[in-house]
Design a protein around this motif. Structure first.
Motif, short mmCIF file in Angstrom:
data_model
loop_
_atom_site.label_atom_id
_atom_site.label_comp_id
_atom_site.label_asym_id
_atom_site.label_seq_id
_atom_site.Cartn_x
_atom_site.Cartn_y
_atom_site.Cartn_z
N GLY A 195 0.83 -1.20 0.00
CA GLY A 195 0.00 0.00 0.00
C GLY A 195 0.87 1.25 0.00
N ARG A 196 0.38 2.33 -0.61
CA ARG A 196 1.07 3.61 -0.68
C ARG A 196 2.53 3.48 -1.08
NH1 ARG A 196 -0.81 8.99 1.27
NH2 ARG A 196 -1.58 8.76 -0.79
N GLN A 197 2.76 3.03 -2.29
CA GLN A 197 4.12 3.01 -2.80
C GLN A 197 4.08 3.66 -4.17
OE1 GLN A 197 5.80 -0.90 -2.81
NE2 GLN A 197 7.60 -0.23 -1.72
N GLY A 198 4.84 4.69 -4.33
CA GLY A 198 4.92 5.31 -5.64
C GLY A 198 3.72 6.19 -5.96
N ILE A 199 2.73 6.20 -5.08
CA ILE A 199 1.56 7.04 -5.38
C ILE A 199 1.57 8.27 -4.49
CG2 ILE A 199 -0.96 7.15 -5.33
CD1 ILE A 199 -1.03 4.37 -6.43
N GLN A 200 1.44 9.41 -5.15
CA GLN A 200 1.48 10.70 -4.47
C GLN A 200 0.26 10.92 -3.61
OE1 GLN A 200 2.94 13.55 -4.04
NE2 GLN A 200 4.83 13.31 -5.19
N GLY A 201 0.47 11.42 -2.41
CA GLY A 201 -0.67 11.86 -1.61
C GLY A 201 -1.10 13.23 -2.10
N THR A 202 -2.24 13.69 -1.63
CA THR A 202 -2.73 15.01 -2.00
C THR A 202 -1.86 16.07 -1.34
OG1 THR A 202 -4.93 14.07 -2.13
CG2 THR A 202 -4.81 16.46 -1.96
N GLU A 203 -1.55 17.12 -2.09
CA GLU A 203 -0.68 18.16 -1.54
C GLU A 203 -1.34 19.53 -1.61
OE1 GLU A 203 2.87 17.78 -3.83
OE2 GLU A 203 3.81 16.46 -2.34
N ALA A 204 -0.96 20.40 -0.69
CA ALA A 204 -1.40 21.80 -0.75
C ALA A 204 -0.19 22.63 -0.37
CB ALA A 204 -2.54 22.05 0.21
N ILE A 205 0.62 22.91 -1.37
CA ILE A 205 1.90 23.54 -1.11
C ILE A 205 1.76 24.89 -0.41
CG2 ILE A 205 4.00 24.43 -2.23
CD1 ILE A 205 3.29 22.06 -4.33
N ALA A 206 0.78 25.67 -0.83
CA ALA A 206 0.61 27.00 -0.21
C ALA A 206 -0.50 27.02 0.84
CB ALA A 206 0.34 28.03 -1.30
N GLY A 207 -0.68 25.91 1.54
CA GLY A 207 -1.67 25.87 2.61
C GLY A 207 -3.08 25.58 2.12
N PRO A 208 -4.00 25.43 3.08
CA PRO A 208 -5.37 25.01 2.75
C PRO A 208 -6.04 25.86 1.67
CG PRO A 208 -5.10 25.17 5.13
CD PRO A 208 -3.83 25.65 4.53
N GLU A 209 -5.71 27.17 1.67
CA GLU A 209 -6.36 28.05 0.70
C GLU A 209 -6.03 27.66 -0.74
OE1 GLU A 209 -8.63 30.10 1.64
OE2 GLU A 209 -8.17 29.50 3.71
N SER A 210 -4.89 27.00 -0.89
CA SER A 210 -4.47 26.67 -2.25
C SER A 210 -5.03 25.33 -2.73
CB SER A 210 -2.94 26.63 -2.32
OG SER A 210 -2.45 25.53 -1.56
N LEU A 211 -5.78 24.67 -1.87
CA LEU A 211 -6.34 23.37 -2.26
C LEU A 211 -7.38 23.56 -3.35
CD1 LEU A 211 -6.92 21.40 1.01
CD2 LEU A 211 -5.65 20.61 -0.97
N ARG A 212 -7.40 22.63 -4.27
CA ARG A 212 -8.45 22.75 -5.27
C ARG A 212 -9.54 21.72 -4.96
NH1 ARG A 212 -9.44 20.13 -9.02
NH2 ARG A 212 -9.83 21.89 -10.36
N SER A 213 -10.75 22.06 -5.32
CA SER A 213 -11.81 21.08 -5.12
C SER A 213 -12.27 20.56 -6.47
CB SER A 213 -12.95 21.67 -4.31
OG SER A 213 -13.26 22.94 -4.79
N PHE A 214 -13.06 19.54 -6.44
CA PHE A 214 -13.50 18.89 -7.66
C PHE A 214 -14.98 19.19 -7.84
CE2 PHE A 214 -9.85 16.74 -6.08
CZ PHE A 214 -9.13 16.34 -7.20
N THR A 215 -15.30 19.88 -8.93
CA THR A 215 -16.71 20.22 -9.11
C THR A 215 -17.31 19.43 -10.27
OG1 THR A 215 -16.08 22.07 -10.49
CG2 THR A 215 -16.50 22.55 -8.18
N PHE A 216 -18.53 19.01 -10.03
CA PHE A 216 -19.28 18.27 -11.04
C PHE A 216 -20.66 18.89 -11.18
CE2 PHE A 216 -16.65 15.22 -8.72
CZ PHE A 216 -15.96 14.58 -9.75
N GLY A 217 -21.05 19.13 -12.40
CA GLY A 217 -22.42 19.59 -12.64
C GLY A 217 -23.31 18.38 -12.77
N LEU A 218 -24.45 18.42 -12.11
CA LEU A 218 -25.36 17.29 -12.18
C LEU A 218 -26.66 17.74 -12.84
CD1 LEU A 218 -25.87 14.29 -11.01
CD2 LEU A 218 -27.32 15.51 -9.40
N GLY A 219 -27.07 17.02 -13.86
CA GLY A 219 -28.31 17.39 -14.52
C GLY A 219 -28.72 16.35 -15.54
N LYS A 220 -29.65 16.75 -16.38
CA LYS A 220 -30.12 15.85 -17.41
C LYS A 220 -29.10 15.78 -18.54
CE LYS A 220 -34.17 17.06 -18.86
NZ LYS A 220 -35.59 17.26 -19.10
N LYS A 221 -29.01 14.66 -19.21
CA LYS A 221 -28.08 14.52 -20.32
C LYS A 221 -28.35 15.60 -21.37
CE LYS A 221 -26.92 9.68 -19.88
NZ LYS A 221 -27.56 8.38 -19.93
N GLY A 222 -27.27 16.25 -21.80
CA GLY A 222 -27.40 17.21 -22.88
C GLY A 222 -27.97 18.57 -22.48
N ILE A 223 -28.26 18.76 -21.21
CA ILE A 223 -28.85 20.03 -20.75
C ILE A 223 -27.90 20.66 -19.71
CG2 ILE A 223 -30.88 21.08 -19.64
CD1 ILE A 223 -32.09 19.64 -21.84
#
Ligand SMILES: Nc1nc2c(ncn2[C@@H]2O[C@H](COP(=O)(O)OP(=O)(O)OP(=O)(O)O)[C@@H](O)[C@H]2O)c(=O)[nH]1
Ligand SMILES: [Mg+2]
Length: 328
Positions: free
Chosen positions: A66-94
């Motif tokens: 476990g955990r070999q060669g795989i990078q953990g999540t990083e926030a070099i400039a502190g929590p403010e620099s963390l990015r989040s993952f956004t997904f739009g949820l809706g009907k197909k094609g709309i």
């Protein structure tokens, strides 16, 4: 567009980022005939794609640590620099009608060495999220009678975090327990039962907190075991000279392929919860916008309902608390 925040919670290495990758990747596969679509922003899509390649690389070798060669999540400039993952949820094609913001962070924020800004960030994250997914390193919970659970999953700290974040709570929240790397423990009914029992034991103080008079009316707890790879099982545990455990995982066969199971289940539960709040039509402060979420779009409502109804309740899946918030 209205936005809902979701936190991926857990110490370093338990599998938060992997879980998020799996949820996203398997949505498309499992949404089936339902007319729903989850659209990531470009940067999220690119990052998750890279993580998926890393996850699949577990199948390149017969046995991996476990955990070999795989990078953990990083926030070099502190929590403010963390990015989040956004997904739009809706009907197909709309154009999507709701945005889901998944927040992921370096699990090191749970450690004693974390600074005040990082700790504050975590408390606020949990406080402001409608749903929290606790990623659980399952071998640490299960092997050697849970000897390494406290060290790796840090349940007491997680309990303290909720205690702070959920002070004066006045609207419903869903907390999902998501065991990861759990393939071995879902082999049969007996082992599945043990997994559920061990979760309730390993998080007993947290569950007691959720059962307290103040919090109990507002909390939904669900267990959703996620097999993010499917064909790689825990194989053995070694302890080094400093008493640090090392977990090893093995392919079930030499020619085993990537075969994830149930990764979309947390989303099904999430939508079930949101749909319930929408249908409930009361004023929830935090969730007020949900009253108009599906608006007059009966088709979208039907699609959400169809997907939500696919939430599993057997084979390791269980609603531990608050089923009334899921009753649609
Ligand atoms: N065998 C196996 N290993 C997994 C699985 N999911 C994650 N891992 C391994 O667990 C390690 C940690 O996963 P991450 O998702 O990066 O953990 P994290 O919680 O995001 O960790 P931080 O970013 O450091 O907080 C990686 O080395 C993964 O390869 C799984 O389903 N099976
Ligand atoms: Mg991570």
């Amino acid at each position: 567009m209205q936005e809902l925040q979701i936190t991926m919670l857990g110490p370093t290495g338990v599998g938060k980022t992997t879980l998020l990758t799996a949820i996203y990747e398997q949505f498309e596969t499992n949404v089936g005939l339902t007319d729903l679509q989850l659209t990531p922003d470009d940067e999220s899509a690119a990052i998750l794609q890279d993580r998926l390649i890393e996850l699949k690389s577990l199948l390149d070798v017969f046995e991996a640590r476990g955990r070999q060669g795989i990078q953990g999540t990083e926030a070099i400039a502190g929590p403010e620099s963390l990015r989040s993952f956004t997904f739009g949820l809706g009907k197909k094609g709309i154009t999507p009608s709701l945005q889901l913001r998944f927040c992921d962070y370096p699990g090191g924020y749970h450690e004693t060495k974390a600074n005040a800004a990082e700790k504050k960030f975590l408390t606020e994250l949990v406080r402001d999220s409608a749903v929290v997914l606790i990623a659980i390193d399952t071998p640490a919970l299960m092997e050697r009678k849970g000897k390494y659970h406290e060290k790796i999953n840090r349940p007491s700290q997680i309990k303290d975090l909720f205690k702070k974040a959920y002070q004066d709570l006045e609207s419903p929240r869903m907390v999902i327990f998501a065991p990861i790397k759990c393939e071995k423990y879902l082999k049969n009914d007996q082992s599945t039962k043990e997994l559920l029992a061990q979760i309730q034991k390993g998080y007993d103080l947290l569950l007691q907190l959720f059962n307290s008079e103040q919090l109990s009316p507002w909390i939904v707890n669900v267990v959703t075991p996620i097999q993010t790879v499917g064909s790689v099982h825990f194989s053995r545990l070694e302890v080094d000279e400093y008493n640090n455990p090392r977990f090893y995982f093995r392919k079930i066969r030499h020619d085993a392929e990537y075969s994830p199971q149930d990764s979309e289940q947390p989303l099904r539960y999430l939508l079930r919860f949101l749909l319930k709040l929408h249908l409930d039509n009361r004023s929830w402060g935090f969730f007020n916008f949900l009253r108009s979420w599906l608006g007059i779009d009966q088709y979208l409502q039907k699609a959400v309902e169809e997907f939500a109804r696919g939430s599993k309740t057997s084979g390791g899946f269980r609603v531990l608390k608050g089923d009334r918030w899921l009753d649609i």
